[in-house]
Design an enzyme around this catalytic site. Structure first.
Site: not given
Lengths: 157, 76
Positions: B14-17, B41
């Site tokens: 999920n954000c920001p990965l 995502d």
């Protein structure tokens, strides 16, 4: 450093699990986008710099926190409730692929986000600087403004 | 589908990965090389567009294949 590089300055003031996320999410992302980034940690934000992060989350005073079932406020004050909520939140985050704070902090460091700890807060709470991660600097308000004054974006979290 | 030099599977992240992993992978690539990224995502669709606009790495293609989002990014 390139002179046309954009700059992001963040002040991190909160030390709970949920509020620990915005500074590291924004700093690591900004760095990936090419921003030169600095975070100034003050007051409870210093908890985000401890080698061993032990941040908690609570619904107390935070009525918007989604709960799997309604729990009366008086029950939320019971011993063990905060630990339970923290553990539930961490599980939820993991199941949704949300990075751990440790990982986001590590990615921020890798991306050369500069971290400055407020010296006054360290003295005030008598923190042992050996408990903090390596590579951080210690400074005061004037140190913050030296960078923030040149920044394109400045956030207080 | 463009030829790509490297692939990054950011499924489940999920954000920001996805953005951070993509940036890291691009750093290890040469100018002009293409990176294929797979993500789940839904926010990554807009985010990779924004990433490309801000970093100058070109987003060649952005598609959805059976609940997965696939991006082709050319390193600046």
């Amino acid at each position: 450093m390139m002179s046309d590089e954009k700059k992001l300055a963040i002040i991190a003031t909160k030390g709970s699990l949920d509020w620990g996320y915005p500074p590291f999410i924004l700093a690591s992302t900004a760095a990936a986008l090419g921003y030169e980034t600095q975070i100034f940690f003050t007051f409870y934000g210093l908890a985000l710099l401890k080698k061993k992060l032990d941040l908690q989350v609570t619904s107390l005073g935070n009525p918007a926190m989604p709960m799997p079932m309604p729990v009366p406020v008086i029950m939320q004050t019971l011993p063990g409730m905060q630990a339970m909520m923290t553990s539930m939140m961490k599980k939820k985050m993991k199941s949704k692929g949300v990075a751990s704070l440790e990982e986001l902090r590590e990615l921020s460091i890798e991306a050369e986000v500069k971290m400055v700890a407020c010296q006054m807060t360290v003295d005030l709470f008598e923190f042992d600087t050996k408990e903090f991660i390596d590579g951080i600097e210690y400074g005061g308000a004037a140190t913050f403004f030296e960078f923030a004054g040149e920044s394109d974006i400045c956030l207080y979290i | 589908m463009p030829d790509f030099a490297k692939e990054l599977d950011a499924s489940g992240l999920n954000c920001p990965l996805p953005i951070l992993r993509a940036k890291k992978t691009l750093n290890g690539m040469e100018s002009g090389q293409i990176l294929r990224i797979i993500a789940t995502d839904p926010g990554s669709v807009k985010d990779f567009d924004a990433f490309a606009n801000q970093t100058g790495n070109e987003l060649l293609e952005s598609t959805e294949e059976g609940g997965k989002y696939v991006f082709f990014i050319k390193r600046k």
